[in-house]
Design a protein around this motif. Structure first.
Motif, PDB file in Angstrom:
ATOM      1  N   LEU A 222      -8.053 -15.445  32.169  1.00  0.00           N
ATOM      2  CA  LEU A 222      -8.813 -15.706  30.956  1.00  0.00           C
ATOM      3  C   LEU A 222      -9.997 -14.759  30.830  1.00  0.00           C
ATOM      4  O   LEU A 222     -10.317 -14.282  29.747  1.00  0.00           O
ATOM      5  CB  LEU A 222      -9.284 -17.161  30.938  1.00  0.00           C
ATOM      6  N   LEU A 223     -10.636 -14.468  31.979  1.00  0.00           N
ATOM      7  CA  LEU A 223     -11.757 -13.519  31.940  1.00  0.00           C
ATOM      8  C   LEU A 223     -11.262 -12.133  31.548  1.00  0.00           C
ATOM      9  O   LEU A 223     -11.947 -11.401  30.847  1.00  0.00           O
ATOM     10  CB  LEU A 223     -12.443 -13.453  33.301  1.00  0.00           C
ATOM     11  N   LEU A 224     -10.062 -11.805  32.005  1.00  0.00           N
ATOM     12  CA  LEU A 224      -9.491 -10.504  31.658  1.00  0.00           C
ATOM     13  C   LEU A 224      -9.333 -10.399  30.142  1.00  0.00           C
ATOM     14  O   LEU A 224      -9.731  -9.398  29.532  1.00  0.00           O
ATOM     15  CB  LEU A 224      -8.141 -10.338  32.348  1.00  0.00           C
ATOM     16  N   GLY A 225      -8.787 -11.448  29.535  1.00  0.00           N
ATOM     17  CA  GLY A 225      -8.640 -11.458  28.079  1.00  0.00           C
ATOM     18  C   GLY A 225      -9.987 -11.344  27.401  1.00  0.00           C
ATOM     19  O   GLY A 225     -10.182 -10.572  26.472  1.00  0.00           O
ATOM     20  N   ARG A 226     -10.955 -12.106  27.923  1.00  0.00           N
ATOM     21  CA  ARG A 226     -12.306 -12.100  27.368  1.00  0.00           C
ATOM     22  C   ARG A 226     -12.922 -10.706  27.465  1.00  0.00           C
ATOM     23  O   ARG A 226     -13.553 -10.212  26.538  1.00  0.00           O
ATOM     24  CB  ARG A 226     -13.126 -13.097  28.183  1.00  0.00           C
ATOM     25  N   TYR A 227     -12.697 -10.065  28.612  1.00  0.00           N
ATOM     26  CA  TYR A 227     -13.298  -8.747  28.831  1.00  0.00           C
ATOM     27  C   TYR A 227     -12.683  -7.704  27.902  1.00  0.00           C
ATOM     28  O   TYR A 227     -13.401  -6.897  27.302  1.00  0.00           O
ATOM     29  CB  TYR A 227     -13.133  -8.319  30.290  1.00  0.00           C
ATOM     30  N   LEU A 228     -11.353  -7.735  27.747  1.00  0.00           N
ATOM     31  CA  LEU A 228     -10.682  -6.795  26.841  1.00  0.00           C
ATOM     32  C   LEU A 228     -11.242  -6.958  25.432  1.00  0.00           C
ATOM     33  O   LEU A 228     -11.553  -5.982  24.747  1.00  0.00           O
ATOM     34  CB  LEU A 228      -9.178  -7.058  26.813  1.00  0.00           C
ATOM     35  N   ASP A 229     -11.344  -8.201  25.028  1.00  0.00           N
ATOM     36  CA  ASP A 229     -11.860  -8.527  23.714  1.00  0.00           C
ATOM     37  C   ASP A 229     -13.261  -7.969  23.536  1.00  0.00           C
ATOM     38  O   ASP A 229     -13.572  -7.297  22.554  1.00  0.00           O
ATOM     39  CB  ASP A 229     -11.879 -10.052  23.606  1.00  0.00           C
ATOM     40  N   HIS A 230     -14.099  -8.214  24.549  1.00  0.00           N
ATOM     41  CA  HIS A 230     -15.482  -7.757  24.485  1.00  0.00           C
ATOM     42  C   HIS A 230     -15.561  -6.243  24.389  1.00  0.00           C
ATOM     43  O   HIS A 230     -16.329  -5.693  23.620  1.00  0.00           O
ATOM     44  CB  HIS A 230     -16.235  -8.232  25.728  1.00  0.00           C
ATOM     45  N   ARG A 231     -14.731  -5.572  25.197  1.00  0.00           N
ATOM     46  CA  ARG A 231     -14.796  -4.119  25.227  1.00  0.00           C
ATOM     47  C   ARG A 231     -14.395  -3.521  23.887  1.00  0.00           C
ATOM     48  O   ARG A 231     -15.051  -2.613  23.390  1.00  0.00           O
ATOM     49  CB  ARG A 231     -13.910  -3.574  26.338  1.00  0.00           C
ATOM     50  N   CYS A 406      -3.528 -19.646  29.116  1.00  0.00           N
ATOM     51  CA  CYS A 406      -3.756 -18.432  29.866  1.00  0.00           C
ATOM     52  C   CYS A 406      -3.154 -17.253  29.137  1.00  0.00           C
ATOM     53  O   CYS A 406      -3.816 -16.272  28.830  1.00  0.00           O
ATOM     54  CB  CYS A 406      -3.051 -18.594  31.192  1.00  0.00           C
ATOM     55  N   ALA A 407      -1.876 -17.389  28.817  1.00  0.00           N
ATOM     56  CA  ALA A 407      -1.207 -16.324  28.089  1.00  0.00           C
ATOM     57  C   ALA A 407      -1.780 -16.212  26.686  1.00  0.00           C
ATOM     58  O   ALA A 407      -1.925 -15.120  26.154  1.00  0.00           O
ATOM     59  CB  ALA A 407       0.282 -16.594  28.036  1.00  0.00           C
ATOM     60  N   LEU A 408      -2.150 -17.352  26.098  1.00  0.00           N
ATOM     61  CA  LEU A 408      -2.708 -17.308  24.746  1.00  0.00           C
ATOM     62  C   LEU A 408      -4.022 -16.543  24.723  1.00  0.00           C
ATOM     63  O   LEU A 408      -4.303 -15.782  23.816  1.00  0.00           O
ATOM     64  CB  LEU A 408      -2.939 -18.717  24.214  1.00  0.00           C
ATOM     65  N   GLY A 409      -4.828 -16.752  25.759  1.00  0.00           N
ATOM     66  CA  GLY A 409      -6.098 -16.053  25.849  1.00  0.00           C
ATOM     67  C   GLY A 409      -5.915 -14.552  25.978  1.00  0.00           C
ATOM     68  O   GLY A 409      -6.773 -13.768  25.570  1.00  0.00           O
ATOM     69  N   LEU A 410      -4.805 -14.134  26.550  1.00  0.00           N
ATOM     70  CA  LEU A 410      -4.530 -12.709  26.704  1.00  0.00           C
ATOM     71  C   LEU A 410      -3.729 -12.160  25.535  1.00  0.00           C
ATOM     72  O   LEU A 410      -3.811 -10.966  25.237  1.00  0.00           O
ATOM     73  CB  LEU A 410      -3.701 -12.485  27.971  1.00  0.00           C
ATOM     74  N   ALA A 411      -2.947 -13.042  24.878  1.00  0.00           N
ATOM     75  CA  ALA A 411      -1.981 -12.588  23.877  1.00  0.00           C
ATOM     76  C   ALA A 411      -2.619 -11.736  22.799  1.00  0.00           C
ATOM     77  O   ALA A 411      -2.126 -10.666  22.486  1.00  0.00           O
ATOM     78  CB  ALA A 411      -1.288 -13.786  23.257  1.00  0.00           C
ATOM     79  N   VAL A 412      -3.733 -12.212  22.254  1.00  0.00           N
ATOM     80  CA  VAL A 412      -4.355 -11.489  21.163  1.00  0.00           C
ATOM     81  C   VAL A 412      -5.199 -10.295  21.646  1.00  0.00           C
ATOM     82  O   VAL A 412      -4.996  -9.182  21.186  1.00  0.00           O
ATOM     83  CB  VAL A 412      -5.163 -12.454  20.274  1.00  0.00           C
ATOM     84  N   PRO A 413      -6.132 -10.503  22.616  1.00  0.00           N
ATOM     85  CA  PRO A 413      -6.942  -9.350  23.036  1.00  0.00           C
ATOM     86  C   PRO A 413      -6.118  -8.173  23.534  1.00  0.00           C
ATOM     87  O   PRO A 413      -6.454  -7.028  23.238  1.00  0.00           O
ATOM     88  CB  PRO A 413      -7.794  -9.909  24.171  1.00  0.00           C
TER      89      PRO A 413
END
Lengths: 728, 52
Positions: A222-231, A406-413
């Motif tokens: 989830l942090l990975l998704g969050r980080y991609l999004d942030h970047r 988990c996958a949802l958090g990554l799916a979009v970012p």
């Protein structure tokens, strides 16, 4: 290093390197200590050393450092070293550079957030790897005291990790709960807390199953998704700020006959402001003295320069072409027409943020479902086991972990990151988070003409239609003027190998044209009325020589790739419309050249807005492509909008996507990539739903071991990331 | 099984060293310009005044 390399380098790897050919205002104010320059063409090791060596040779420069990712150079120098001097030095070694306002580039806050997220991500990764290692032993059948020991060590690593790394989720979940809204972060936090506490409880009771690995893994993905999004956001934001920072607005104010350079905010009504040829009007005002022609194309879309003389009104944003002008300020800064327009845009902007993203819609449907499932599993097993609380909580924790997005958090970012990286390499900068999704829905494209489909630079159309002597005289006169039409004429004549005639006593009459003596006769090149010629319907300049007049007609040069972009959009079944503030002659000719059947000429800014609104009311999703101030409101009203980097900053601010290069071809690709990206997002939702369909019944039946949970989670996360990277 | 009492601390220690190295790299801003650093290694010029 070759020229070719430079040209390629203009569009290289990162979203913060922005090519902005607008360098109207020159940098001049001495900096204290540190100067920032944007360096759009830097792209390789040789560029770094060329730039740093060249800057180090400037007296007063202590050190300089190129940041290739951001395409910037920061220079530590003495206070007397000016940005202007450094720009000149860099131009000398072949680099285009622009001064950046270091104050506006307040990237520190986002930097701090990014670093914090990265830190949590690193910690989560460390814990995940270690806990996983210990879990493998448990999965492969560790028993009794050994299993307990492994569980205890896992707990010692996992619990602090969840407390530290889960903070972004806990915070946002708490913020949501306080306003009575359950976002995606609430089930995430619940799963993290429940999984850790039930595992700790099981460990104390020396139970069989502990979900420490699942909790930590959840955190990591989830942090990975969050980080991609942030970047993605941070990089787009810093590039957008860079664009805004490029125009450092200053005006030269006349004080008791002396010119003083002032920041725009310090100019007051009644001041006298001087504008040189080639400069942009910094304020609204009335011409006090001087005569010139002004280019209003950015404000009104007119491609023909307009004459101005004493007593006439000019507006901020217009470009002064031929003669110096002195203006009496009628409105400056916040009150200028430029700014009022920008305020209108801000109002329209707020409507755009109401767009609900796919992820939000998914979350709205998803999070209640997760809670209901988990709670019903808990109730059922409480009833079935006759009140075995420990077993029931275990099951409901397993359900929460498995269904956790988990996958949802990554799916979009992951898709957004892949798509915006792809578009950036093509020369499009996505400024707005939801722009990509909105772009995918577009079915109608509205183009502006001047400066968007055309370069706003004239090109002589009928060179060969004139007698050779007339061309020679015209070329001889044209070299004496800096007016864009004269320069285009001179360039065209040179291109055809025309030898300019000897014209003596060349004199530029600001606002009218150039005058000279050729074979003892006064010859003129300039406006129709001044040369005694009949004005044509198209942009033209007139020559009076040898007792007759000649008209040289100009057409606006087409932006490279405009034809390809329009063809690509038409092939995708889009409705194309051309709407311009220019005269019907010029618009019709261009529309015919591009094969656009649907065009409107002479449109006022309000009419452009009305047209976009009407199309929207018809149920169309409009993509507006425009650059001028007259397009700004329409850009803001449209479903999604694109503007070239040469646009006025108000227009760039209003648009969602900025076209960085001159070439327009990427627009055709952009709609295709956006559609593909949206499809990938939906596929990703489908993939994670499919995993849930398989795994949730297992969890509900109480058959989900920690191993099954770990497998389902990592497999689905990896599949969605891979699917995102499939983007072509 | 006694070997575990050595191996587990060792593995944790190694992981911890990696984590500390990562935190140090981040604090010293080594992730600020990844493409610049990738290119700088290819530069041929001799730096008389290396950055402190």
């Amino acid at each position: 290093m070759s020229v070719v390399e430079f040209e390629q380098g203009g569009m290289a790897a990162c979203p913060a390197c922005v090519v902005v050919p607008l360098a109207q205002q020159q940098a001049h104010v001495a900096a204290r200590g540190r100067l920032m320059l944007s360096l759009p063409s830097a792209h390789c090791a040789a560029c770094i050393s060329t730039v740093e060596t060249a800057l180090a040779a400037v007296p007063g420069v202590d050190s300089s450092r190129v940041n290739l990712t951001m395409k910037r150079v920061s220079v530590d120098a003495m206070a007397d070293v000016t940005a202007e001097a450094l720009v000149a030095v860099l131009a000398g070694v072949g680099f285009e550079a622009h001064e950046l306002d270091a104050g506006l580039l307040s990237a520190t806050e986002t930097d701090r957030q990014g670093r914090e997220l990265l830190m949590r991500l690193g910690v989560a990764f460390f814990s995940m790897m270690n806990v996983m290692l210990l879990s493998v032993a448990v999965w492969s059948g560790a028993e009794g005291a050994t299993r307990d020991m492994f569980h205890w060590i896992s707990a010692a690593i996992a619990v602090p990790t969840v407390i530290f790394c889960g903070q972004p989720f806990f915070r946002s979940a708490w913020a949501g709960v306080r306003v009575g809204r359950l976002g995606m972060d609430f089930p995430i936090s619940l799963a993290l807390v429940l999984a850790s506490s039930i595992s700790l409880f099981e460990t104390i009771k020396s139970g069989h199953h502990a979900y420490f690995d699942a909790a930590v893994m959840l955190c990591f993905f989830l942090l990975l998704g969050r980080y991609l999004d942030h970047r993605t956001r941070a990089v787009a934001r810093s590039a957008a700020e860079e664009l805004a920072a490029l125009e450092v607005p200053r005006a030269s104010v006349l004080e008791d006959g002396v010119e003083v350079v002032r920041v725009i905010s310090e100019v007051v009504v009644g001041d006298l402001v001087r504008v040189r040829p080639g400069g942009r009007m910094p304020v609204d005002g009335v011409v006090e003295s001087g005569a010139s022609e002004v280019d209003r194309s950015l404000l009104t879309g007119e491609s023909l320069p307009v004459f101005v003389g004493p007593g006439m009104v000019v507006a901020a944003g217009e470009v002064n072409l031929t003669g110096p002008l002195t203006l009496r300020v009628t409105a400056a800064g916040r009150d200028s027409s430029l700014h009022r327009m920008a305020d209108l845009v801000a109002v329209a902007e707020s409507a755009k943020t109401k767009y609900t993203t796919l992820a939000e819609r998914a979350a709205r449907f998803y999070s209640p479902l997760v809670h209901i499932l988990s709670f019903s599993a808990f109730s059922y097993w409480m009833w079935a086991t006759g009140g075995d609380l420990r077993f029931a909580i275990n099951i409901s924790a397993a359900v929460l972990i498995i269904t956790c997005p988990c996958a949802l958090g990554l799916a979009v970012p992951a898709v957004v990151t892949a798509a915006s990286g792809k578009l950036f390499r093509k020369g499009l900068l996505i400024k707005h988070g939801t722009a990509l999704e909105r772009l995918a829905q577009v079915d109608c494209v509205v183009f502006d003409k001047t400066g968007t489909l055309t370069m706003g630079a004239p090109e002589l159309v009928d060179l060969m239609a004139h007698p050779a002597w007339a061309l020679e005289v015209a070329a001889g006169l044209a070299v004496g003027s800096a007016h864009p039409l004269a320069q285009a004429l001179a360039a065209a004549a040179r291109g055809q190998g025309v030898v300019a005639a000897e014209v003596s006593d060349l004199r530029e009459v600001p606002g009218y044209g150039v005058e000279g003596v050729w074979r003892g006769e006064v010859v003129r090149l300039g406006r129709a009325d001044w040369c005694g010629a009949q004005a044509l319907a198209v942009t033209a300049t007139y020559l009076s020589a040898g007792g007759e007049t000649q008209a040289f007609a100009f057409a606006d040069r087409l932006r490279p790739g405009a034809e390809a972009a329009i063809a690509a959009l038409m092939a995708q079944g889009m409705r194309i419309k051309l709407i311009s503030g220019d005269v019907p002659g010029a618009v019709g000719e261009l529309a015919a050249r591009l094969g656009i059947a649907d065009w409107v000429a002479g449109a006022l800014p309000a009419e452009k807005v009305a047209l976009v609104r009407a199309l929207t009311a018809e149920g169309r999703r409009v993509l507006m492509v425009g650059d001028g101030l007259n397009d700004t409101a329409a850009l803001a009203v449209a479903h999604v909008s694109i503007s070239p980097a040469t646009a006025l900053d108000a227009a760039r601010t209003a648009s969602d996507i900025v076209l960085l290069g001159q070439d327009m071809t990427p627009i055709g690709d952009a709609t295709r990539i956006a559609r593909q990206a949206t499809r990938r997002m939906l596929e990703n939702f489908g993939i994670s739903a499919a995993y849930n369909v398989i795994a949730v019944p297992l969890a509900l039946m109480g058959a989900a071991t920690p191993l099954a949970a770990a497998l389902a989670m990592s497999l689905s996360s990896i599949t969605v990331s891979l699917n995102a990277m499939r983007l072509k | 099984m006694e070997i575990l009492s050595i191996l587990i601390p060792v593995s944790l220690l190694l992981g911890g060293v990696g984590l500390l190295a990562f935190i140090w790299a981040m604090k010293t801003k080594q992730f600020d310009d990844p493409s610049g650093d990738a290119n700088r290694i290819l530069m041929k010029d001799w730096d008389d005044k290396p950055k402190q």
